[in-house]
Design a protein around this motif. Sequence first.
Motif, PDB file in Angstrom:
ATOM      1  N   UNK A 551       0.848  -1.207   0.000  1.00  0.00           N
ATOM      2  CA  UNK A 551       0.000   0.000   0.000  1.00  0.00           C
ATOM      3  C   UNK A 551       0.880   1.253   0.000  1.00  0.00           C
ATOM      4  N   UNK A 552       1.904   1.225   0.893  1.00  0.00           N
ATOM      5  CA  UNK A 552       2.754   2.415   1.005  1.00  0.00           C
ATOM      6  C   UNK A 552       3.580   2.651  -0.277  1.00  0.00           C
ATOM      7  N   UNK A 553       4.007   1.582  -0.893  1.00  0.00           N
ATOM      8  CA  UNK A 553       4.719   1.728  -2.174  1.00  0.00           C
ATOM      9  C   UNK A 553       3.825   2.412  -3.206  1.00  0.00           C
ATOM     10  N   UNK A 554       2.542   1.990  -3.208  1.00  0.00           N
ATOM     11  CA  UNK A 554       1.576   2.615  -4.133  1.00  0.00           C
ATOM     12  C   UNK A 554       1.500   4.119  -3.904  1.00  0.00           C
ATOM     13  N   UNK A 555       1.671   4.541  -2.666  1.00  0.00           N
ATOM     14  CA  UNK A 555       1.570   5.977  -2.340  1.00  0.00           C
ATOM     15  C   UNK A 555       2.905   6.693  -2.590  1.00  0.00           C
ATOM     16  N   UNK A 556       3.907   5.959  -3.052  1.00  0.00           N
ATOM     17  CA  UNK A 556       5.225   6.572  -3.248  1.00  0.00           C
ATOM     18  C   UNK A 556       5.972   6.648  -1.935  1.00  0.00           C
ATOM     19  N   UNK A 557       5.589   5.781  -0.998  1.00  0.00           N
ATOM     20  CA  UNK A 557       6.236   5.820   0.314  1.00  0.00           C
ATOM     21  C   UNK A 557       6.977   4.526   0.606  1.00  0.00           C
ATOM     22  N   UNK A 558       7.537   4.445   1.850  1.00  0.00           N
ATOM     23  CA  UNK A 558       8.281   3.226   2.261  1.00  0.00           C
ATOM     24  C   UNK A 558       7.955   2.932   3.731  1.00  0.00           C
ATOM     25  N   UNK A 559       8.298   1.712   4.128  1.00  0.00           N
ATOM     26  CA  UNK A 559       8.189   1.380   5.564  1.00  0.00           C
ATOM     27  C   UNK A 559       9.416   0.583   5.963  1.00  0.00           C
ATOM     28  N   UNK A 560       9.983   0.925   7.106  1.00  0.00           N
ATOM     29  CA  UNK A 560      11.146   0.176   7.628  1.00  0.00           C
ATOM     30  C   UNK A 560      10.870  -0.152   9.103  1.00  0.00           C
ATOM     31  N   UNK A 561      11.626  -1.131   9.611  1.00  0.00           N
ATOM     32  CA  UNK A 561      11.409  -1.505  11.021  1.00  0.00           C
ATOM     33  C   UNK A 561      12.761  -1.644  11.728  1.00  0.00           C
ATOM     34  N   UNK A 562      12.771  -1.183  12.990  1.00  0.00           N
ATOM     35  CA  UNK A 562      13.949  -1.357  13.856  1.00  0.00           C
ATOM     36  C   UNK A 562      13.465  -1.798  15.234  1.00  0.00           C
ATOM     37  N   UNK A 563      14.427  -2.237  15.992  1.00  0.00           N
ATOM     38  CA  UNK A 563      14.112  -2.485  17.414  1.00  0.00           C
ATOM     39  C   UNK A 563      14.564  -1.289  18.220  1.00  0.00           C
ATOM     40  N   UNK A 564      13.747  -0.869  19.123  1.00  0.00           N
ATOM     41  CA  UNK A 564      14.130   0.270  19.989  1.00  0.00           C
ATOM     42  C   UNK A 564      15.192  -0.178  20.979  1.00  0.00           C
ATOM     43  N   UNK A 565      16.093   0.747  21.344  1.00  0.00           N
ATOM     44  CA  UNK A 565      17.152   0.373  22.308  1.00  0.00           C
ATOM     45  C   UNK A 565      16.555  -0.060  23.637  1.00  0.00           C
ATOM     46  N   UNK A 566      15.431   0.649  24.003  1.00  0.00           N
ATOM     47  CA  UNK A 566      14.799   0.340  25.290  1.00  0.00           C
ATOM     48  C   UNK A 566      13.941  -0.910  25.200  1.00  0.00           C
ATOM     49  N   UNK A 567      13.841  -1.505  24.053  1.00  0.00           N
ATOM     50  CA  UNK A 567      12.989  -2.678  23.833  1.00  0.00           C
ATOM     51  C   UNK A 567      11.742  -2.284  23.073  1.00  0.00           C
ATOM     52  N   UNK A 568      11.227  -3.201  22.333  1.00  0.00           N
ATOM     53  CA  UNK A 568      10.055  -2.904  21.522  1.00  0.00           C
ATOM     54  C   UNK A 568      10.436  -2.586  20.080  1.00  0.00           C
ATOM     55  N   UNK A 569       9.403  -2.613  19.251  1.00  0.00           N
ATOM     56  CA  UNK A 569       9.664  -2.381  17.811  1.00  0.00           C
ATOM     57  C   UNK A 569       9.243  -0.967  17.444  1.00  0.00           C
ATOM     58  N   UNK A 570       9.908  -0.441  16.384  1.00  0.00           N
ATOM     59  CA  UNK A 570       9.491   0.887  15.872  1.00  0.00           C
ATOM     60  C   UNK A 570       9.423   0.803  14.342  1.00  0.00           C
ATOM     61  N   UNK A 571       8.206   1.006  13.837  1.00  0.00           N
ATOM     62  CA  UNK A 571       7.991   1.010  12.378  1.00  0.00           C
ATOM     63  C   UNK A 571       8.016   2.466  11.903  1.00  0.00           C
ATOM     64  N   UNK A 572       8.830   2.744  10.882  1.00  0.00           N
ATOM     65  CA  UNK A 572       8.932   4.120  10.363  1.00  0.00           C
ATOM     66  C   UNK A 572       8.343   4.166   8.955  1.00  0.00           C
ATOM     67  N   UNK A 573       7.301   5.011   8.842  1.00  0.00           N
ATOM     68  CA  UNK A 573       6.645   5.163   7.528  1.00  0.00           C
ATOM     69  C   UNK A 573       7.098   6.492   6.931  1.00  0.00           C
ATOM     70  N   UNK A 574       7.491   6.428   5.658  1.00  0.00           N
ATOM     71  CA  UNK A 574       7.917   7.656   4.962  1.00  0.00           C
ATOM     72  C   UNK A 574       6.932   7.920   3.822  1.00  0.00           C
ATOM     73  N   UNK A 575       6.296   9.097   3.873  1.00  0.00           N
ATOM     74  CA  UNK A 575       5.279   9.410   2.844  1.00  0.00           C
ATOM     75  C   UNK A 575       5.555  10.765   2.208  1.00  0.00           C
ATOM     76  N   UNK A 576       4.978  10.977   1.023  1.00  0.00           N
ATOM     77  CA  UNK A 576       5.148  12.267   0.350  1.00  0.00           C
ATOM     78  C   UNK A 576       4.346  13.316   1.128  1.00  0.00           C
TER      79      UNK A 576
END
Length: 600
Positions: A551-576
């Motif tokens: 879906x995000x690619x269709x919008x010209x965007x991206x999504x990436x994922x990392x683990x937070x240093x304090x624990x837990x996941x963080x998904x980063x969405x980049x959109x126009x």
Amino acid sequence: MQSRVRIESRFRKARSLLFIVWVVASALIVGLTVKLAADRAETAIRQEAGETLAVQRETLTGVLDKYRLMAPLLARQSSVASLFVLDAQDNPQELAARRMAHWLTGMSAALDVAFFFPDGRLLGHARSDFVAQRTGLSGLITEAAQGRLGRAMLWLDPQRRSYAFSSGVRRNNKLVGIVVVYVDFFRVETAWALSNKPIFVTDAQGTVVLANVDDWRLQQVDALRAGSGGYLRLNADRQRGDKIDLTRHLPVLGWQLHVLADPRPITVARVAFGAIATLACLLFGLVALILLRRGEDAMIRHRADRATALRLERKVRDRTRELSRSNTSLSHEVEVRRRAEERLRAAQSELVQSAKLAALGQMSAAISHEFNQPLAAIRSYSETGQRFLDLGKAGPARDNLGRINALVDRMAELSRTLLSFARKPGQTIGPVPLRPVIEEALLLARPRARAAGVDIFVDEKLTDLHVCGGRVRLGQVFVNLVNNAVDAMATREDGWVRISARRRDGRVEVTVSDNGPGIVSADLQRVFDPFYTTKGPGEGIGIGLSIVDNILRDFGGTITVHNRDEGGAIFTIDLIDAATGDGTGKDAGGDAEAREKVLV
Ligand code: ADP
């Protein structure tokens, strides 16, 4: 290559032909030139010799004429006639005759003057051996006695030659004596000696009587001509080669005057002009050969260029045909692909829809709880409201009705969002306000989170942000992310999910983080692969994040994922960022899915 060989053989033939033509033409030209030059030279020689001949003829006839007239004139002189009368002692006047002869010889420059009696006795003379030896005398006396002018060529040897004229001396018509005048050729031959050409005179018998070449005198002209070397053998200057013999008849004497001209200038002209003509022909041939060679080279080059051009043209034509063929097959392939893509899109959209419905199914328990809770409250408010009315307490009853209204509004909002979420989304992409999208998503996802004891925080900075996308599909992204976070923290008491956003370099960056267990580092990139799941059967099939990524690619965007240093996941969405005016325009009507929602 073949054409080169063909051209070369054609030029070889042309060269051979031209060579033959050139040889023939050159031979003709050289021959003609040589002949013309020789003719001209001969004409010049003849002209010059002819002039010499004319002059010498005049000289000779002038000399002879003088003496020819001298004999008759003397014969008519009374002083001469009186010499033949006997003196007082009846003796011949020999002394007087001798004196007269000396005087006349001196005056006329004749070789001798002699006086004879008709019977041939000598009366007197000045000098010359001819008289003493009586050379040719009888003929001279006979002719004179007959009243004619006697004449005779006389010679004793090559050095002593003379021509004699005789005339009869008459007294009272009676022949008393003969006067003979001997011509001296010394002066004539001396004058001829100045000429560089042999000059000579032949008599009727072909004897050379006068000549400026000593050896030739009294020779037979035929012997001179026929002897080895012809005229040359006896030629004083010993030149080689024939001479040109120019003759002129001397009518009175019956002699021939000859002038021999040197023909060497003819040979010289022949050789010189022949050489010049040959050189010119050779030069012409050389130039023609060079030009022919150049022409041949130019033609070979031209043909080669033409062949190359033709080859290139053919190549271009073939390549163009190939290209148009591959173009046709490419457009066919493009069409096939387009259709496949369409089918894929349809399938994807079906998948998106299915995933959405699956999420709805997941959330249905919580959502139905969300409906049940207000329903129970409405029941309770309506029952107590009835009781307040029975008791005649209109005020509290109105309050209850107001609360019921508010609850119904909340349920209607939830229901509308549900319906909108469940609908098949459109494909339109345009500016979408971020906050309402997230709020609608949370309206659906929050009941489940609440049930799981997970708090959801939304960053206040979201308010002004607009991104490029489709409202329903973007909502689905957040529903998925929040649901996954809630799933990950199912066992935690103090779980939270935080949604924040910020502008960055003309883009909008939205993060969805949680304080769950995070993702195994080795699987960080695999979470977006289809069918990657860590959930048990019936809990998940692993296509949620894959659909989010699409879906995000269709919008010209991206999504990436990392683990937070304090624990837990963080998904980063980049959109126009729709506000940066990159062609999508904030209110350009791209929020079509929103309008669809309003209509629901
Ligand atoms: P499903 O939810 O059906 O498993 P998804 O594609 O949504 O499929 O998720 C794939 C996997 O990613 C999940 O099974 C899970 O292991 C992992 N995952 C997704 N979000 C989180 C999260 N916030 N914390 C930890 N793991 C997560």
